[in-house]
Design an enzyme around this catalytic site. Structure first.
Site, PDB file in Angstrom:
ATOM      1  N   ASN A 140       0.853  -1.202   0.000  1.00 25.13           N
ATOM      2  CA  ASN A 140       0.000   0.000   0.000  1.00 25.13           C
ATOM      3  C   ASN A 140       0.881   1.242   0.000  1.00 25.13           C
ATOM      4  OD1 ASN A 140       0.580   0.834   2.837  1.00 25.13           O
ATOM      5  ND2 ASN A 140      -0.304  -1.184   3.226  1.00 25.13           N
ATOM      6  N   PHE A 196      -4.245   2.860  15.038  1.00 28.12           N
ATOM      7  CA  PHE A 196      -4.755   3.867  14.112  1.00 28.12           C
ATOM      8  C   PHE A 196      -5.999   3.283  13.440  1.00 28.12           C
ATOM      9  CE2 PHE A 196      -2.010   7.587  13.237  1.00 28.12           C
ATOM     10  CZ  PHE A 196      -1.035   7.366  14.185  1.00 28.12           C
ATOM     11  N   ASP A 231      -3.989  -6.495   5.251  1.00 33.61           N
ATOM     12  CA  ASP A 231      -4.948  -7.361   5.942  1.00 33.61           C
ATOM     13  C   ASP A 231      -4.868  -8.794   5.421  1.00 33.61           C
ATOM     14  OD1 ASP A 231      -6.017  -5.444   7.676  1.00 33.61           O
ATOM     15  OD2 ASP A 231      -7.247  -4.604   6.065  1.00 33.61           O
TER      16      ASP A 231
HETATM   17  O1  PMT Z   1       2.831   6.191   6.593  1.00 39.35           O
HETATM   18  P1  PMT Z   1       2.207   7.503   6.159  1.00 39.35           P
HETATM   19  O2  PMT Z   1       2.322   7.722   4.664  1.00 39.35           O
HETATM   20  O3  PMT Z   1       2.696   8.657   6.972  1.00 39.35           O
HETATM   21  O4  PMT Z   1       0.627   7.399   6.398  1.00 39.35           O
HETATM   22  C1  PMT Z   1       0.147   7.292   7.698  1.00 39.35           C
HETATM   23  C2  PMT Z   1      -0.991   6.254   7.815  1.00 39.35           C
HETATM   24  C3  PMT Z   1      -2.189   6.727   7.027  1.00 39.35           C
HETATM   25  C4  PMT Z   1      -0.503   4.892   7.288  1.00 39.35           C
HETATM   26  C5  PMT Z   1      -1.305   6.145   9.348  1.00 39.35           C
HETATM   27  O5  PMT Z   1      -1.706   7.390   9.832  1.00 39.35           O
HETATM   28  C6  PMT Z   1      -2.375   5.092   9.604  1.00 39.35           C
HETATM   29  O6  PMT Z   1      -3.568   5.341   9.518  1.00 39.35           O
HETATM   30  N1  PMT Z   1      -1.919   3.853   9.929  1.00 39.35           N
HETATM   31  C7  PMT Z   1      -2.812   2.675  10.063  1.00 39.35           C
HETATM   32  C8  PMT Z   1      -3.179   2.150   8.702  1.00 39.35           C
HETATM   33  C9  PMT Z   1      -4.085   0.951   8.787  1.00 39.35           C
HETATM   34  O7  PMT Z   1      -3.665  -0.119   8.427  1.00 39.35           O
HETATM   35  O8  PMT Z   1      -5.274   1.182   9.319  1.00 39.35           O
HETATM   36  P2  PMT Z   1      -6.426   0.057   9.526  1.00 39.35           P
HETATM   37  O9  PMT Z   1      -7.638   0.855   9.870  1.00 39.35           O
HETATM   38  O10 PMT Z   1      -6.479  -0.845   8.367  1.00 39.35           O
HETATM   39  O11 PMT Z   1      -5.919  -0.770  10.782  1.00 39.35           O
HETATM   40  C10 PMT Z   1      -6.300  -0.453  12.124  1.00 39.35           C
HETATM   41  C11 PMT Z   1      -5.155  -0.689  13.086  1.00 39.35           C
HETATM   42  O12 PMT Z   1      -4.838  -2.076  13.107  1.00 39.35           O
HETATM   43  C12 PMT Z   1      -3.872   0.024  12.727  1.00 39.35           C
HETATM   44  O13 PMT Z   1      -3.292   0.474  13.925  1.00 39.35           O
HETATM   45  C13 PMT Z   1      -3.008  -1.054  12.076  1.00 39.35           C
HETATM   46  O14 PMT Z   1      -1.613  -0.819  12.303  1.00 39.35           O
HETATM   47  C14 PMT Z   1      -3.470  -2.264  12.848  1.00 39.35           C
HETATM   48  N2  PMT Z   1      -3.369  -3.533  12.091  1.00 39.35           N
HETATM   49  C15 PMT Z   1      -4.079  -3.736  10.958  1.00 39.35           C
HETATM   50  C16 PMT Z   1      -4.019  -4.952  10.335  1.00 39.35           C
HETATM   51  C17 PMT Z   1      -3.186  -5.969  10.851  1.00 39.35           C
HETATM   52  N3  PMT Z   1      -3.083  -7.129  10.249  1.00 39.35           N
HETATM   53  N4  PMT Z   1      -2.476  -5.734  11.947  1.00 39.35           N
HETATM   54  C18 PMT Z   1      -2.548  -4.547  12.585  1.00 39.35           C
HETATM   55  O15 PMT Z   1      -1.881  -4.342  13.604  1.00 39.35           O
END
Ligand code: PMT
Length: 406
Positions: free
Chosen positions: A210, A323, A279
């Site tokens: 991504n 996040f 994911d």
């Molecule tokens: O890196 P940049 O270009 O500065 O951009 C920043 C960002 C947009 C990447 C950052 O601010 C952000 O939003 N990071 C989380 C991105 C994400 O994967 O969001 P999500 O809503 O899909 O996941 C929710 C949370 O679960 C996140 O904390 C993620 O790290 C965590 N996660 C998700 C999937 C997974 N398999 N394991 C995880 O730990």
């Protein structure tokens, strides 16, 4: 190099004989690691030329509020968002009065009004002007507005008087600016942060990934370190300079990120999941490059482990912050993630807006906690990281307090 590394300092120069010292101040700030941009009031240009400050700062000097060229690039709102710190040196009695009363009648005062960054003033004026009760009242009000007052020093003045009112020496000002970022809020704490994307291999040359640049996670790692933490940054593949004084573990896939995280969170006080973890991953990785034989091709994907939820489920868990990257219903989905993953805080950002979120300099977030939420305005990721670390440090202290009382 001091703790202004990677900090963006907007130097405001107002009219006064001490404006000549701004040239040396730029050098000191840069020597301590800062990027410097300069805004001058019209009166300042009577004492030192914009050309001198432009040559030293390496950036165009901003002068006019209503400058059509500047509005296209670094207008007052962009300058306000750009800065981690606005340092006004020298700050004349007149500018201090205008800042105190929230006036916005030139570029510098407007930038101050529009900014969410820290503001510091280094007063420079004749000793009688300094002692005047109006000046002192204005300074008191600025202190109450959380404006930092650096100095002044005492000694010989250009007008022949001796006393308080000289601008502090440039090196001392740079040290005071550095100290604003070294808060000690996380002194002795271990903070583990994930950042950047993961890559899920399809074959030896292709992967699913991504647009995460790692900027948000790296800014958080720097801010945690400035706050005194022992920081570990678990980073997917990014094009960023490795920050100093931080242990970096480079990983590729979600599986690698999970195992590095589980090893590092042992004994950690805070875990922040800023990485954009894939994911899903391909169910199998081809040993050789996949050949282009068919018109259609189907890839079977399997779910990756959720790293932040795994940490939050540990018996001995750190304060766990996730996040939420959403394109709609920000608060609703962030609240769902908070509960589903059992997190202490979710930092939600709207990644449908190209000016914030993925691979941008700025971000705008909503802080979602059980029963409450708080919006922060758009600001650069470095300043946002400082504010997030302050929030997380306060959360850690209040959770420790609750544990010790129960
Ligand atoms: O890196 P940049 O270009 O500065 O951009 C920043 C960002 C947009 C990447 C950052 O601010 C952000 O939003 N990071 C989380 C991105 C994400 O994967 O969001 P999500 O809503 O899909 O996941 C929710 C949370 O679960 C996140 O904390 C993620 O790290 C965590 N996660 C998700 C999937 C997974 N398999 N394991 C995880 O730990």
């Amino acid at each position: 190099m001091g703790s202004l590394r990677n900090k963006r300092v907007l130097l405001g120069v107002t009219g006064g004989i001490a404006a000549y010292k701004s040239a040396e101040l730029i050098r000191c700030l840069q020597g301590d690691g800062a990027q410097v941009r300069v805004v001058m009031t019209p009166a300042a240009t009577e004492f030192i030329t914009p050309l001198t400050l432009q040559a030293l700062s390496g950036n165009p000097v901003s002068l006019e509020l209503l400058d059509t060229a500047a509005e296209a690039a670094m207008g007052h709102i962009e300058l306000a968002r750009w800065a981690d710190l606005i340092l006004i040196a020298p700050a004349s009695a007149n500018f201090i009065a205008r800042l105190c009363h929230g006036e916005g009648n030139d570029l510098l005062s407007t930038v101050c009004l529009a900014s969410h960054s820290a503001i510091a003033v280094a007063p420079a004026m004749n000793k009688h002007m300094w002692e005047n009760s109006a000046t002192q009242k204005n300074l008191q009000q600025l202190r109450e507005q959380a404006v930092h007052i650096f100095g002044p020093a005492a000694g010989y003045q250009a007008c022949g008087d001796i006393g308080e009112g000289r601008m502090e020496d440039p090196a001392a000002l740079s040290t005071m600016a550095s100290a604003l970022f070294s808060t000690g809020l996380l002194s002795g704490k271990k903070v583990v942060i994930t950042a950047g994307p993961t890559r899920e291999a399809l074959d030896p040359v292709r992967y699913i990934s991504n647009h995460s640049s790692g900027k948000m996670g790296y800014a958080l790692a720097r801010a945690a370190t400035e706050a005194g933490a022992n920081t570990v940054l678990i980073s997917g593949p990014v094009q960023l300079e490795p920050p100093e004084r931080i242990k970096i573990i480079a990983v590729e896939s979600a599986a690698d990120m999970l195992s590095a995280t589980l090893e590092e969170v042992e004994g950690a006080d805070i875990f922040i999941a800023a990485a954009a973890v894939a994911d899903y991953r391909p169910a199998s990785v081809a040993e050789q490059k996949i050949k282009k034989n068919d018109d259609d091709m189907y890839i079977q994907l399997v779910k990756n482990p959720d790293i932040v939820a795994t940490v939050a489920a540990l018996a001995e868990r750190p304060l766990t912050v996730g996040f939420a990257a959403e394109t709609e219903n920000l608060e609703h989905y962030a609240t769902q993630k908070l509960h589903k993953k059992n997190l202490d805080l979710v930092i939600a950002n709207d990644v449908s807006d190209a000016t914030i979120g993925f691979n941008s300099e700025d971000n705008r977030v909503l802080l979602v906690q059980p029963g409450t939420s708080k919006a922060l305005p758009t600001m650069n990721k470095s300043l946002l990281a400082t504010k997030l670390i302050e929030h997380i440090a306060a959360l850690l202290s209040s959770s420790k307090l609750k544990t010790s009382q129960s």
